[in-house]
Design an enzyme around this catalytic site. Structure first.
Site, PDB file in Angstrom:
ATOM      1  N   TRP A   1     122.482  96.412  37.847  1.00  0.00           N
ATOM      2  CA  TRP A   1     122.666  95.484  38.974  1.00  0.00           C
ATOM      3  C   TRP A   1     122.479  94.031  38.560  1.00  0.00           C
ATOM      4  O   TRP A   1     122.649  93.126  39.384  1.00  0.00           O
ATOM      5  CB  TRP A   1     121.703  95.840  40.105  1.00  0.00           C
ATOM      6  CG  TRP A   1     122.132  97.011  40.922  1.00  0.00           C
ATOM      7  CD1 TRP A   1     123.358  97.616  40.897  1.00  0.00           C
ATOM      8  CD2 TRP A   1     121.367  97.719  41.903  1.00  0.00           C
ATOM      9  NE1 TRP A   1     123.394  98.652  41.796  1.00  0.00           N
ATOM     10  CE2 TRP A   1     122.176  98.730  42.430  1.00  0.00           C
ATOM     11  CE3 TRP A   1     120.065  97.591  42.380  1.00  0.00           C
ATOM     12  CZ2 TRP A   1     121.736  99.612  43.419  1.00  0.00           C
ATOM     13  CZ3 TRP A   1     119.621  98.463  43.361  1.00  0.00           C
ATOM     14  CH2 TRP A   1     120.446  99.461  43.878  1.00  0.00           C
TER      15      TRP A   1
ATOM     16  N   HIS B   1     121.836  93.145  25.931  1.00  0.00           N
ATOM     17  CA  HIS B   1     123.067  92.888  26.697  1.00  0.00           C
ATOM     18  C   HIS B   1     123.621  91.520  26.312  1.00  0.00           C
ATOM     19  O   HIS B   1     122.857  90.577  26.080  1.00  0.00           O
ATOM     20  CB  HIS B   1     122.766  92.958  28.205  1.00  0.00           C
ATOM     21  CG  HIS B   1     124.006  92.982  29.038  1.00  0.00           C
ATOM     22  ND1 HIS B   1     124.746  91.852  29.274  1.00  0.00           N
ATOM     23  CD2 HIS B   1     124.655  93.998  29.650  1.00  0.00           C
ATOM     24  CE1 HIS B   1     125.805  92.178  30.018  1.00  0.00           C
ATOM     25  NE2 HIS B   1     125.771  93.470  30.257  1.00  0.00           N
TER      26      HIS B   1
ATOM     27  N   GLU C   1     130.160  97.105  24.368  1.00  0.00           N
ATOM     28  CA  GLU C   1     130.485  96.249  25.504  1.00  0.00           C
ATOM     29  C   GLU C   1     131.230  95.011  25.037  1.00  0.00           C
ATOM     30  O   GLU C   1     130.600  93.987  24.710  1.00  0.00           O
ATOM     31  CB  GLU C   1     129.191  95.807  26.179  1.00  0.00           C
ATOM     32  CG  GLU C   1     128.385  96.942  26.753  1.00  0.00           C
ATOM     33  CD  GLU C   1     127.921  96.592  28.149  1.00  0.00           C
ATOM     34  OE1 GLU C   1     128.135  97.407  29.045  1.00  0.00           O
ATOM     35  OE2 GLU C   1     127.415  95.472  28.344  1.00  0.00           O
TER      36      GLU C   1
ATOM     37  N   SER D   1     134.242  96.275  32.868  1.00  0.00           N
ATOM     38  CA  SER D   1     135.291  96.474  33.874  1.00  0.00           C
ATOM     39  C   SER D   1     135.647  97.947  34.111  1.00  0.00           C
ATOM     40  O   SER D   1     136.815  98.288  34.318  1.00  0.00           O
ATOM     41  CB  SER D   1     136.543  95.669  33.516  1.00  0.00           C
ATOM     42  OG  SER D   1     136.249  94.281  33.573  1.00  0.00           O
TER      43      SER D   1
HETATM   44  P1  PGA Z   1     131.167  94.900  34.615  1.00  0.00           P
HETATM   45  O1  PGA Z   1     129.855  94.661  33.732  1.00  0.00           O
HETATM   46  O2  PGA Z   1     131.209  96.365  34.934  1.00  0.00           O
HETATM   47  O3  PGA Z   1     130.944  94.051  35.840  1.00  0.00           O
HETATM   48  O4  PGA Z   1     132.327  94.482  33.801  1.00  0.00           O
HETATM   49  C1  PGA Z   1     129.553  95.545  32.702  1.00  0.00           C
HETATM   50  C2  PGA Z   1     128.341  95.135  31.941  1.00  0.00           C
HETATM   51  O5  PGA Z   1     127.925  93.975  31.973  1.00  0.00           O
HETATM   52  O6  PGA Z   1     127.774  96.000  31.286  1.00  0.00           O
END
Ligand code: PGA
Length: 235
Positions: A9, A99, A156, A193
């Site tokens: 979140w 992240h 990612e 996404s």
């Molecule tokens: P998103 O974010 O699904 O909004 O693209 C993914 C993430 O930051 O891991």
């Protein structure tokens, strides 16, 4: 093997929104049956972990809790940090670490992230290490051989996060090989996404997905969970 659906979140939601989401998460036996093949992991903002855990326990929800970050330090004089020690009476099973938003906005280094991983593991919290291509090799240099197999890797691509431009699922098989050759890690998560329309294609190649935007609205998220479960039947 269950597939992992991880909801991050980020810095969204206030306490009443968290309560609304969790109090309305489906928990009737038919839904639980459908969601059986999924390990659902939720990473709310820190201040809501206690309330989230209470609702999850009270409603017997099939949801595990993660933190979005973890201090590299233990208990002690580290103002503003949240240590694994602080969390010990909560049921936190996973930590999202490294992240790209933290690497970018908080200037987290590969060394700092490696220290956070070591701290998480010493408290039996499973690290979900987020990586994009530029970090594949650089991050690995700070991790010992013994630590590598204990990680989940979340690939990612920064360009895919929040952009609506998800990675092509076919490219993921190549990325998987590349990551395996460096990390020897078996569990690969994809993030960037992911939505109800593409989740099935990612689950064919990966062990799970990490979601930002698609986890915020409960109805979108539940729809994605049911789609993900259906896609597993075809595997
Ligand atoms: P998103 O974010 O699904 O909004 O693209 C993914 C993430 O930051 O891991």
């Amino acid at each position: 093997m269950k597939k992992y659906i991880i909801a991050n979140w980020k810095s969204n939601k206030n306490l009443s929104e968290v309560a609304f989401w969790l109090n309305n998460f489906p928990n009737e036996p038919e839904s639980l049956q459908v969601l059986h093949g999924l390990e659902i992991i939720l990473a709310p903002p820190y201040p809501f972990l206690v309330s989230a855990q209470e609702i999850i326990e009270e409603r017997h929800l099939p949801i595990k809790l993660a933190v979005q970050d973890l201090s590299a330090f233990g208990k002690g004089a580290y103002t503003g940090e949240v240590s694994a020690f602080n969390l010990q009476d909560l049921d936190i099973q996973y930590a999202i670490l490294g992240h790209s938003e933290r690497r970018r906005f908080l200037k987290e280094s590969d060394q700092l992230i490696a220290d956070k991983i070591a701290e998480a593991l010493s408290w039996h919290i499973k690290p979900i290490l987020c990586l994009d291509k530029p970090n594949f090799a650089s991050q690995a240099r700070f991790l010992s051989r013994q630590i590598l197999p204990k990680l989940f890797l979340a690939y990612e691509p920064v360009t895919a996060i929040g952009s609506g431009q998800a990675e092509d699922a076919h490219n993921l098989s190549l990325i998987k090989k590349e990551l395996y050759s460096i990390y020897q890690v078996k569990t690969l998560i994809y993030g960037g996404s992911v939505n109800a329309a593409n989740v099935g294609s990612f689950l064919q190649v990966c062990d799970g997905v990490l979601l930002g935007g698609a986890s915020l609205e409960l109805s979108d998220f539940v729809n994605l969970l049911f789609t993900a479960s259906e896609s597993l039947i075809q595997l």
